[in-house]
Motif scaffolding. Structure first.
Motif, mmCIF file in Angstrom:
data_model
loop_
_atom_site.group_PDB
_atom_site.id
_atom_site.type_symbol
_atom_site.label_atom_id
_atom_site.label_comp_id
_atom_site.label_asym_id
_atom_site.label_seq_id
_atom_site.Cartn_x
_atom_site.Cartn_y
_atom_site.Cartn_z
ATOM 1 N N TYR A 100 42.356 30.107 67.344
ATOM 2 C CA TYR A 100 43.286 29.607 66.355
ATOM 3 C C TYR A 100 43.022 28.145 66.022
ATOM 4 O O TYR A 100 42.376 27.427 66.773
ATOM 5 N N THR A 101 43.551 27.749 64.883
ATOM 6 C CA THR A 101 43.553 26.334 64.532
ATOM 7 C C THR A 101 44.655 25.661 65.327
ATOM 8 O O THR A 101 45.824 26.002 65.187
ATOM 9 N N ILE A 102 44.273 24.748 66.160
ATOM 10 C CA ILE A 102 45.221 24.098 67.059
ATOM 11 C C ILE A 102 45.681 22.778 66.445
ATOM 12 O O ILE A 102 44.879 21.989 65.955
ATOM 13 N N VAL A 103 46.987 22.577 66.499
ATOM 14 C CA VAL A 103 47.568 21.322 66.021
ATOM 15 C C VAL A 103 48.372 20.727 67.160
ATOM 16 O O VAL A 103 49.131 21.436 67.815
ATOM 17 N N GLY A 104 48.192 19.445 67.409
ATOM 18 C CA GLY A 104 48.935 18.811 68.485
ATOM 19 C C GLY A 104 48.421 19.269 69.834
ATOM 20 O O GLY A 104 47.258 19.657 69.963
ATOM 21 N N PRO A 105 49.279 19.282 70.843
ATOM 22 C CA PRO A 105 48.810 19.578 72.190
ATOM 23 C C PRO A 105 48.323 21.001 72.385
ATOM 24 O O PRO A 105 47.557 21.267 73.297
ATOM 25 N N GLY A 106 48.757 21.908 71.558
ATOM 26 C CA GLY A 106 48.322 23.290 71.697
ATOM 27 C C GLY A 106 49.132 24.019 72.749
ATOM 28 O O GLY A 106 49.199 23.600 73.893
ATOM 29 N N ARG A 107 49.767 25.106 72.330
ATOM 30 C CA ARG A 107 50.562 25.888 73.275
ATOM 31 C C ARG A 107 49.634 26.823 74.050
ATOM 32 O O ARG A 107 48.703 27.406 73.481
ATOM 33 N N PRO A 108 49.867 26.967 75.335
ATOM 34 C CA PRO A 108 48.992 27.846 76.133
ATOM 35 C C PRO A 108 48.860 29.249 75.534
ATOM 36 O O PRO A 108 47.792 29.857 75.637
ATOM 37 N N GLU A 109 49.908 29.745 74.923
ATOM 38 C CA GLU A 109 49.856 31.112 74.393
ATOM 39 C C GLU A 109 48.896 31.268 73.214
ATOM 40 O O GLU A 109 48.561 32.385 72.831
ATOM 41 N N LEU A 110 48.444 30.146 72.652
ATOM 42 C CA LEU A 110 47.469 30.211 71.567
ATOM 43 C C LEU A 110 46.037 30.299 72.077
ATOM 44 O O LEU A 110 45.111 30.452 71.296
ATOM 45 N N PHE A 111 45.862 30.180 73.371
ATOM 46 C CA PHE A 111 44.534 30.234 73.960
ATOM 47 C C PHE A 111 44.302 31.617 74.544
ATOM 48 O O PHE A 111 45.072 32.104 75.361
ATOM 49 N N ASP A 112 43.195 32.236 74.088
ATOM 50 C CA ASP A 112 42.959 33.645 74.397
ATOM 51 C C ASP A 112 42.334 33.869 75.769
ATOM 52 O O ASP A 112 42.570 34.893 76.395
ATOM 53 N N HIS A 113 41.497 32.939 76.168
ATOM 54 C CA HIS A 113 40.720 33.140 77.388
ATOM 55 C C HIS A 113 40.865 31.925 78.287
ATOM 56 O O HIS A 113 40.887 30.781 77.807
ATOM 57 N N TRP A 114 40.938 32.189 79.591
ATOM 58 C CA TRP A 114 41.193 31.133 80.561
ATOM 59 C C TRP A 114 40.203 31.194 81.709
ATOM 60 O O TRP A 114 39.796 32.287 82.141
ATOM 61 N N GLY A 115 39.858 30.004 82.216
ATOM 62 C CA GLY A 115 39.087 29.920 83.435
ATOM 63 C C GLY A 115 40.009 29.951 84.642
ATOM 64 O O GLY A 115 41.240 29.964 84.513
ATOM 65 N N GLN A 116 39.421 29.892 85.817
ATOM 66 C CA GLN A 116 40.178 30.070 87.048
ATOM 67 C C GLN A 116 40.819 28.797 87.563
ATOM 68 O O GLN A 116 41.668 28.873 88.429
ATOM 69 N N GLY A 117 40.466 27.662 87.045
ATOM 70 C CA GLY A 117 41.069 26.412 87.483
ATOM 71 C C GLY A 117 40.238 25.703 88.536
ATOM 72 O O GLY A 117 39.575 26.330 89.367
ATOM 73 N N THR A 118 40.295 24.391 88.497
ATOM 74 C CA THR A 118 39.641 23.565 89.513
ATOM 75 C C THR A 118 40.625 22.469 89.909
ATOM 76 O O THR A 118 41.277 21.865 89.063
ATOM 77 N N LEU A 119 40.759 22.244 91.202
ATOM 78 C CA LEU A 119 41.773 21.332 91.726
ATOM 79 C C LEU A 119 41.273 19.892 91.717
ATOM 80 O O LEU A 119 40.202 19.589 92.250
ATOM 81 N N VAL A 120 42.080 19.037 91.140
ATOM 82 C CA VAL A 120 41.833 17.592 91.158
ATOM 83 C C VAL A 120 42.941 16.945 91.973
ATOM 84 O O VAL A 120 44.128 17.131 91.674
#
Length: 124
Positions: A100-120
């Motif tokens: 999608y065309t993202i405006v502003g911070p972008g809602r998580p629900e607009l993102f289709d695919h996710w990685g597993q995360g990395t801890l900082v």
């Protein structure tokens, strides 16, 4: 489809880290890539995103002037250079892809695919 985030770790306050996210199974030409983070007990929040060409980027106020997002489409990789890290940057960082065309911070629900995360973890 797979997004593989890496580069997290333990760093002292004021230090730097570079996160990477390698994407596979996607035609990246159609995707904006972004970073989100989630600290314990808090909601997931948008950190930064970048369009395919790199012409448009977004940074949350928390990272402006300290974080730099980039992408190497030939390597199917997105980066987040984080400098002057603060203890409040401590979180699991996720990379994500959106059609999608993202405006502003972008809602998580607009993102289709996710990685597993990395801890900082930033120590004071």
């Amino acid at each position: 489809v797979q997004l593989q985030a890496s580069g997290g770790g333990l760093v002292q306050s004021g230090g730097s880290l570079r996160l990477s996210c390698v994407a596979s199974g996607l035609n990246l030409e159609y995707y904006t890539l972004g970073w989100f983070r989630q600290a314990p007990g808090k909601e997931r929040e948008g950190v930064s995103w970048i369009t395919y060409s790199g012409a448009r980027t977004y940074y949350a106020d928390s990272g402006k002037g300290r974080f730099t997002i980039s992408r190497d489409n030939a390597r199917s990789t997105m980066y987040l250079q984080m400098n002057s890290l603060k203890p409040e940057d401590t979180a699991v960082y996720f990379c994500a892809a959106s059609r999608y065309t993202i405006v502003g911070p972008g809602r998580p629900e607009l993102f289709d695919h996710w990685g597993q995360g990395t801890l900082v973890t930033v120590s004071s």
